[in-house]
Motif scaffolding. Structure first.
Motif, short mmCIF file in Angstrom:
data_model
loop_
_atom_site.label_atom_id
_atom_site.label_comp_id
_atom_site.label_asym_id
_atom_site.label_seq_id
_atom_site.Cartn_x
_atom_site.Cartn_y
_atom_site.Cartn_z
N GLN B 22 -17.07 20.93 -81.56
CA GLN B 22 -17.86 20.25 -82.59
C GLN B 22 -19.30 20.03 -82.13
N LEU B 23 -19.47 19.65 -80.87
CA LEU B 23 -20.84 19.44 -80.35
C LEU B 23 -21.60 20.76 -80.29
N LEU B 24 -20.90 21.86 -80.00
CA LEU B 24 -21.54 23.19 -79.99
C LEU B 24 -21.96 23.57 -81.41
N ALA B 67 -28.51 11.48 -78.40
CA ALA B 67 -27.78 11.87 -79.62
C ALA B 67 -26.44 12.50 -79.24
N ALA B 68 -26.42 13.31 -78.19
CA ALA B 68 -25.16 13.96 -77.78
C ALA B 68 -24.16 12.92 -77.28
N VAL B 69 -24.63 11.93 -76.51
CA VAL B 69 -23.72 10.89 -76.00
C VAL B 69 -23.15 10.08 -77.18
N ALA B 70 -24.02 9.71 -78.13
CA ALA B 70 -23.56 8.91 -79.28
C ALA B 70 -22.54 9.70 -80.11
N ARG B 71 -22.81 10.97 -80.35
CA ARG B 71 -21.89 11.79 -81.16
C ARG B 71 -20.57 11.99 -80.43
N HIS B 76 -14.73 11.23 -79.68
CA HIS B 76 -13.71 11.13 -78.64
C HIS B 76 -12.49 10.35 -79.11
N PRO B 77 -11.28 10.83 -78.81
CA PRO B 77 -10.07 10.12 -79.26
C PRO B 77 -9.85 8.77 -78.58
N TYR B 78 -10.42 8.52 -77.40
CA TYR B 78 -10.24 7.21 -76.76
C TYR B 78 -11.02 6.13 -77.52
N ASP B 79 -10.54 4.88 -77.47
CA ASP B 79 -11.33 3.76 -78.01
C ASP B 79 -12.59 3.53 -77.18
N ALA B 80 -12.44 3.67 -75.85
CA ALA B 80 -13.59 3.41 -74.97
C ALA B 80 -13.72 4.55 -73.96
N GLY C 92 -22.07 5.85 -72.99
CA GLY C 92 -21.53 5.36 -74.24
C GLY C 92 -21.64 3.84 -74.32
N VAL C 93 -21.71 3.32 -75.54
CA VAL C 93 -21.78 1.86 -75.71
C VAL C 93 -20.54 1.21 -75.11
#
Lengths: 108, 108, 108
Positions: B22-24, B67-71, B76-80, C92-93
């Motif tokens: 997705q990021l690509l 922007a890449a980190v936020a997206r 990402h499937p993890y909550d954190a 990440g936040v």
């Protein structure tokens, strides 16, 4: 003196070891950690691609970083290798001693 | 233009490849190196834990890093998810050409 | 608060896990990603060497980076471990929330 690291994938272990060996001989790095069997997803010429590669993390000094990246680019079998280098902010005391002794120009 | 890298583990190769793909597609990265079979020891909610994960090193540009980190955090499937990104200080000449062509907004 | 990463190889998984466990207990890191089976080429005492190692990427905070590197150097079984740490530019936040909660001094 500060440490620096360079990340660069190769197509196979042999070419990774050949480049690492040459950079060690030329004292542009002090160590290469080779991580076998990574899987790469990428864009190339506007197209998506995927493949198997070997990743290498090279350890050097900040004052040698540009020279090591340029030499690695010349040595690498790819036309456009993905070479990313960065300076470190902290290192072990013995790590800095080792980097000072094992890479960079030999003192007279 | 400068390169940047992002390190982030996933629970399995499938979710790592889905997020990378997705990021690509969104041109937020140019490549993802997926390192299978890592072992993670961690603290979570005050407790110690351990488990098997897959690590991914994403390659992007410094101007796209936030922007890449936020997206990635949204995808990402993890909550954190543990997402750590950093700007590089050096890159191959061809590496920068590739990053310029393969990620970021398409020029008219 | 900013994230930070530390890369350090070990001779085997057991010593890697022991050091990681101690750093977690002392809240100097929040996570250790252990990458088994890397191959290392290096210079040591002017000689070339090679061997098998285990690499660890430790996750911590920038304000704890120096303390974590110093403690890791004391814990490591090698006389001169190769410890390289760097501050991150983005995270990440949720990653920052996790780092804030899981490492550093416990608030009263």
């Amino acid at each position: 003196m500060t440490a620096a690291l360079i990340w660069c994938p190769f197509g196979d272990v042999e070419s990774a070891e050949a480049a690492a060996g040459q950079l060690l001989e030329e004292r542009l790095i002090a160590c290469a950690n080779i991580l076998p069997a990574i899987r790469s997803l990428y864009r190339w010429n506007g197209e998506r691609g995927k493949g198997s590669e070997v990743a290498v993390l090279f350890k050097t000094r900040a004052d040698l970083l540009d020279a090591a990246v340029a030499r690695l680019e010349a040595l690498h079998p790819y036309d456009a290798p993905a070479i990313s280098g960065w300076r470190c902010d902290a290192a072990g005391v013995a790590t800095l001693g080792w980097l000072g002794a094992e890479c960079g120009p030999l003192l007279p």
